[in-house]
Write a protein that holds these residues in place. Structure first.
Motif, PDB file in Angstrom:
ATOM      1  N   PHE A 281       0.867  -1.188   0.000  1.00 51.32           N
ATOM      2  CA  PHE A 281       0.000   0.000   0.000  1.00 51.32           C
ATOM      3  C   PHE A 281       0.897   1.229   0.000  1.00 51.32           C
ATOM      4  O   PHE A 281       1.873   1.284   0.750  1.00 51.32           O
ATOM      5  CB  PHE A 281      -0.940   0.044   1.216  1.00 51.32           C
ATOM      6  N   ASP A 282       0.544   2.188  -0.866  1.00 47.96           N
ATOM      7  CA  ASP A 282       1.323   3.424  -0.959  1.00 47.96           C
ATOM      8  C   ASP A 282       0.420   4.612  -0.640  1.00 47.96           C
ATOM      9  O   ASP A 282      -0.289   5.111  -1.505  1.00 47.96           O
ATOM     10  CB  ASP A 282       1.911   3.566  -2.374  1.00 47.96           C
ATOM     11  N   SER A 283       0.439   5.015   0.630  1.00 43.62           N
ATOM     12  CA  SER A 283      -0.374   6.183   1.017  1.00 43.62           C
ATOM     13  C   SER A 283       0.291   7.468   0.526  1.00 43.62           C
ATOM     14  O   SER A 283      -0.339   8.524   0.492  1.00 43.62           O
ATOM     15  CB  SER A 283      -0.521   6.243   2.544  1.00 43.62           C
ATOM     16  N   THR A 360       8.179  11.970  -0.053  1.00 41.79           N
ATOM     17  CA  THR A 360       8.031  10.623   0.528  1.00 41.79           C
ATOM     18  C   THR A 360       7.173   9.717  -0.356  1.00 41.79           C
ATOM     19  O   THR A 360       7.134   8.502  -0.148  1.00 41.79           O
ATOM     20  CB  THR A 360       7.383  10.673   1.933  1.00 41.79           C
ATOM     21  N   ASP A 361       6.480  10.315  -1.344  1.00 45.76           N
ATOM     22  CA  ASP A 361       5.657   9.504  -2.250  1.00 45.76           C
ATOM     23  C   ASP A 361       6.489   8.887  -3.372  1.00 45.76           C
ATOM     24  O   ASP A 361       5.990   8.066  -4.135  1.00 45.76           O
ATOM     25  CB  ASP A 361       4.515  10.356  -2.820  1.00 45.76           C
ATOM     26  N   ALA A 362       7.745   9.294  -3.501  1.00 44.75           N
ATOM     27  CA  ALA A 362       8.625   8.631  -4.471  1.00 44.75           C
ATOM     28  C   ALA A 362       9.392   7.538  -3.727  1.00 44.75           C
ATOM     29  O   ALA A 362      10.625   7.530  -3.664  1.00 44.75           O
ATOM     30  CB  ALA A 362       9.570   9.637  -5.117  1.00 44.75           C
ATOM     31  N   GLU A 363       8.600   6.619  -3.134  1.00 45.40           N
ATOM     32  CA  GLU A 363       9.169   5.590  -2.251  1.00 45.40           C
ATOM     33  C   GLU A 363       9.584   4.341  -3.007  1.00 45.40           C
ATOM     34  O   GLU A 363      10.453   3.601  -2.556  1.00 45.40           O
ATOM     35  CB  GLU A 363       8.152   5.246  -1.157  1.00 45.40           C
ATOM     36  N   GLY A 364       8.929   4.106  -4.165  1.00 46.12           N
ATOM     37  CA  GLY A 364       9.201   2.862  -4.896  1.00 46.12           C
ATOM     38  C   GLY A 364      10.667   2.763  -5.268  1.00 46.12           C
ATOM     39  O   GLY A 364      11.314   1.721  -5.091  1.00 46.12           O
TER      40      GLY A 364
HETATM   41 ZN    ZN Z   1       4.452   6.774  -4.035  1.00 47.34          ZN
END
Ligand code: ZN
Ligand code: TOD
Ligand code: ZN
Length: 513
Positions: A281-283, A360-364
């Motif tokens: 899951f990617d919040s 933090t949304d560029a977590e992949g």
């Molecule tokens: Zn993301």
């Protein structure tokens, strides 16, 4: 060779396939040895193909008036279903194929899928499929039709309290193929089982498809097919210095699971690593996914890992010779909590590089960074990673085509070739060196996101920093292709299992790079 019908985990019937060399006679007489509930015939627009004449024979005369009345124009995927309670066969399905000049393997898949759905809806248990395959390799055409039929009939009833197993197609006969074409059916069950596994993993909600569940899935594949499995716990990853991956994982209450599944045949001449993004899951973390960004769909952010696990399931069943295959998934969730990474944190990856987290949304790419370093240490001949990485790739290529980045022409061509054969679409994108400037950080070695323009290219350039120099590597951005809101092409709606057929096709071809 005829397989026998079986049952999927969700209770649905899986059809058996056979090739029959006899086609439809010019008078519309049925192929010798075939008697089924439904017969499907493919028709080009505006030509004199033998199947046109056969259709006239079947219908007992020139069908022009009927087609006019029913507004059937032989457009690609267009259907005309005729129920003939007293006739034999009882259901006749005409499927449009469009312009013969544009007809190819993909069009064949789309027609076969449309027919399969119509035949199942008509209640048929057995189907004869007469589609033109001249100009296509016979066994490739048989495989394409069988895969399209099976995947079109897939349904997912796992989350219903009262799953109603529907009767379905039990036997599908591919008519008018050379006897040798049956060899194409040999890989269909393994491939489709892999695709179905990937679809189930992607569709499963994030409270079910957790990092632990991905590790359990890998264990099931390992024990079913004799593969080796290593699951690294958080402490193991700490010891390896995987600060980028663990930084992403630290905001979640669920422990991260770093999965390493290996297929090791007897005589190995090549070694490859398949790396899949496994964000269950990617919040978005503190750069939270906000209105319009479909946060409820972010369960599909493990689509890369689903493709890799699905491919391993197929490879385990098919047991190709000579290629050792490593599947690597740095699985975790990207959540918000008091322990989560802050925007602005600096993390150190397992190759020693420091990364400033400006989003933090560029977590992949952070999880992939440590997974790629780990893969590189195995000294493979090639690494292929798959990831639902960027919205920018979806903007560039839409939802039917995945982006492919690779500095290695041989590997890129081999993947394009495998994807084409498998009915999946890839488009090669540039690794523009100058765009790397967009990832410069004032403090750290690099930051994790560049500017919005070219966002999928800077993402690929970021990943390249974690692959050993000179190693053949390719990155597939599958953000657009893992999920279908509406049925599209040969795919049904929901999870597509994208990537499995490309990966397995590439490995079966000897994993050229
Ligand atoms: Zn993301
Ligand atoms: C991005 C680098 C990654 C992020 C991606 C993700 C976007 C989303 C959907 C278009 C944006 O503008 O916020 C884009 C553009 C459609 N976001 C992304 O691409 C922050 O979705 O979270 N990957 O892990
Ligand atoms: Zn993500």
């Amino acid at each position: 060779m005829e397989s026998s019908p079986s049952s999927s985990p969700s209770g649905q019937v899986i059809p058996a396939f056979q090739c029959l060399s006899g086609g439809l006679g010019a008078a519309g007489d049925l192929p010798e040895g075939w008697a089924g509930d439904a017969l499907a015939v493919g028709l080009f627009s505006g030509t004199d193909h033998p199947l046109q004449a056969a259709t006239a024979g079947l219908l007992g005369g020139d069908p022009t008036a009927l087609f006019e009345r029913r507004r059937f124009r032989c457009k690609p995927g267009e259907l005309l279903c005729l129920e003939r309670p007293d006739g034999r066969p009882a259901t006749l399905i005409l499927v449009g194929l469009g312009d013969p000049a544009e007809f190819d393997g993909m069009a064949l898949r789309i027609a076969a899928a449309a027919v399969a759905r119509a035949a199942a809806a008509a209640g048929a248990r057995s189907l004869g499929l007469a589609l033109p395959v001249e100009g296509l390799d016979g066994s490739a055409a048989a495989a394409a039709m069988a895969e399209a039929v099976r995947l079109a009939l897939y349904s997912d009833l796992r989350f219903r309290s009262e799953p109603e197993p529907r009767p379905g197609l039990e036997l599908v006969s591919l008519l008018g193929l050379d006897p040798g074409a049956a060899a194409g059916l040999d890989t269909v069950d393994a491939l489709c089982s892999g695709v179905e596994l990937a679809r189930q993993l992607v569709a499963a909600p994030p409270n079910v498809a957790t990092p632990q569940a991905l590790a359990d899935c890998a264990a099931t594949i390992a024990s079913a097919h004799g593969l080796e499995l290593k699951v690294l716990e958080r402490s193991d990853c700490e010891a390896l210095g995987m600060g980028a991956y663990l930084g992403v994982a630290q905001g979640s209450d669920l422990p991260p699971k770093f999965i390493h599944l290996t297929y090791r045949p007897a005589n190995v001449s090549r070694r490859v690593a398949l790396v899949g993004k496994g964000l269950t899951f990617d919040s978005g973390g503190y750069n939270l996914n906000t209105a319009g960004s479909q946060i409820e769909m972010m369960k599909y952010d493990m689509g890369g890992s689903a493709a890799v696990l699905g491919a391993m399931r197929a490879i385990g069943q098919l047991r190709p010779e000579g290629v050792e295959v490593h599947a690597i998934v740095a699985s975790c969730e990207n959540m918000v909590s008091g322990g989560a990474i802050h925007p602005g944190d600096i993390l150190t990856a397992s190759n020693g590089k420091t990364i400033e987290i400006n989003n933090t949304d560029a977590e992949g790419r952070l999880t992939l960074a440590d997974a790629l370093v780990y893969a590189g240490k195995l000294e493979p001949d090639a690494i292929v990673d798959l990831a639902t990485l960027t919205g920018a790739c979806v903007i560039a290529l839409g939802e039917e085509i995945a982006g492919l980045w690779s500095p290695a022409d041989g590997l890129a061509d081999a993947l394009l070739e495998a994807s084409h054969r498998g009915g999946e679409s890839l488009w090669r994108m540039p690794l523009r060196r100058s765009y790397k400037d967009g990832l410069k950080s004032p403090l750290a070695d690099l930051k994790n996101t560049g500017p919005r323009p070219g966002g999928s290219i800077t993402a690929a350039l970021f990943l390249q920093d974690f692959v050993p120099k000179g190693l053949a590597w390719a990155h597939l951005d599958i953000a657009g292709t893992v999920w279908n809101e509406k049925p599209r092409g040969a795919d049904g709606s929901g999870a597509t299992g994208f990537g499995v057929r490309t990966l397995v096709g590439w490995v079966l071809a000897g994993a050229p790079a």
